[in-house]
Design an enzyme around this catalytic site. Structure first.
Site, PDB file in Angstrom:
ATOM      1  N   LYS A 190      92.593 -18.500 -18.708  1.00 21.34           N
ATOM      2  CA  LYS A 190      92.602 -19.290 -19.934  1.00 21.34           C
ATOM      3  C   LYS A 190      92.976 -18.421 -21.120  1.00 21.34           C
ATOM      4  O   LYS A 190      92.812 -17.195 -21.090  1.00 21.34           O
ATOM      5  CB  LYS A 190      91.245 -19.950 -20.178  1.00 21.34           C
ATOM      6  CG  LYS A 190      90.157 -18.964 -20.600  1.00 21.34           C
ATOM      7  CD  LYS A 190      88.882 -19.652 -21.014  1.00 21.34           C
ATOM      8  CE  LYS A 190      87.888 -18.618 -21.542  1.00 21.34           C
ATOM      9  NZ  LYS A 190      86.603 -19.181 -21.909  1.00 21.34           N
ATOM     10  N   GLY A 223      83.747 -27.124 -23.611  1.00 23.44           N
ATOM     11  CA  GLY A 223      85.204 -27.264 -23.605  1.00 23.44           C
ATOM     12  C   GLY A 223      85.872 -26.518 -22.472  1.00 23.44           C
ATOM     13  O   GLY A 223      86.752 -27.055 -21.788  1.00 23.44           O
TER      14      GLY A 223
END
Length: 310
Positions: A190, A223
């Site tokens: 990520k 998230g």
């Protein structure tokens, strides 16, 4: 031994007390009109081995102050040894200077607890293991992995499970769990463009057809988990479940997880679950009271704590 509970997670303290078959010591923690905290230990603790159960979760400053004042009250009451049992160690994410002119708050909190009079620390899944070195007193960092391993084995076929780290920093934790359940390991790559936001880039490893288990120490906004679940499903994962030790779940995190593609989010009760968490259809809490209770028992008997995880 004596077990003293603050206000941050009374339910967990009661579970630990029940496991050890030792009643909670009588202790009054209340506030004056101006919100100053007052503590009174209402039974004799002179010469006793005392364990104070107090996670420093939200509101972190209030619960930290409660812990410090309880420790001071016990020290002034001639307790023989005081162990601070902190299932969730607040400020742990501030463990380094990310930029100039910023504090290392985790070290400051460690100093405060030590100076208040604690003789030992018992905590669970620190955000970074090296935080143990911030304390100048013996510190035992427990792991929730045995609790999670037991739960995973009860619910999933071992030949179809893939353990996934939600970021590169959590690989060591994920690898340890994968080794326990004899499962392969994948990593979510990520990139976080700005604080509070995360964007999943790609998956390192073949996850198609597997029941994926995301593993991490803290879920805050949710998230990262929700984005990771979506990315894994796009890559052909059969299902995605997250096992996270500390369910901070601040702001709109509960609603975000409830609306996500996560099959289930499993947290421990290191932080007392709110009403919203308890009502969420895909969030479940497992108890770490037996684990902490056994660690307390071994500490009191001067037996090995590390052998719990061997």
């Amino acid at each position: 031994m004596k077990i003293v509970a603050g206000n941050s997670n009374r339910a967990l303290a009661e579970e630990i007390s029940k496991y050890l078959e030792v009643p909670l010591a009588k202790c009054q923690v209340r506030r004056f009109a101006d919100q100053e905290i007052f503590v009174e230990i209402q039974e004799n603790v002179r010469g006793e081995d005392v364990f104070v159960v107090q996670p420093t979760s939200y509101p972190a400053n209030d619960h930290l102050m409660e812990l410090l004042i309880i420790i001071d009250a016990l020290r002034r009451s001639s307790a023989r040894r005081i162990t601070a049992v902190i299932p969730y160690f607040g400020y742990a994410r501030q463990d380094r200077r990310a930029s100039g002119r910023t504090p290392i708050s985790a070290k400051l909190v460690a100093n405060l607890i030590t100076e208040a009079g604690a003789d030992r620390i018992l905590t669970l899944d620190l955000h970074a293991g090296q935080i143990q070195g911030f304390f100048d007193i013996p510190t035992d960092n427990l792991f929730a992995a045995p609790v999670m391993t037991r739960d995973i084995k009860e619910r999933y076929a071992s030949d179809n499970v893939m353990v996934v780290s939600p970021d590169v920093g959590g690989v060591v934790r994920a690898r340890a769990l994968a080794k326990r359940i004899e499962a392969p390991l994948s990593i979510v790559d990520k990139r976080r463009d700005k604080p509070g936001e995360s964007e999943v880039m790609n998956i390192i490893g073949e996850v198609s057809g597997f029941d994926c288990i995301l593993v991490d120490d803290i879920v805050d906004s949710g998230g990262t988990l929700c984005n990771a679940a979506e990315a894994l499903l796009k890559q052909g994962a059969k299902s995605v479940t997250a096992y996270i030790t500390h369910g901070v779940l601040s702001g709109g995190a509960v609603a975000r997880v409830s609306a996500s593609k996560l099959k289930e989010l499993v947290i421990t009760n290191s932080i007392e679950p709110t009403a919203a968490i308890s009502a969420a259809p895909n969030i479940r809490a497992v108890s770490i009271a037996p684990l902490i209770g056994e660690a307390i028992n071994r500490t009191a008997l001067e037996k090995s704590v590390s052998s719990l995880f061997s």
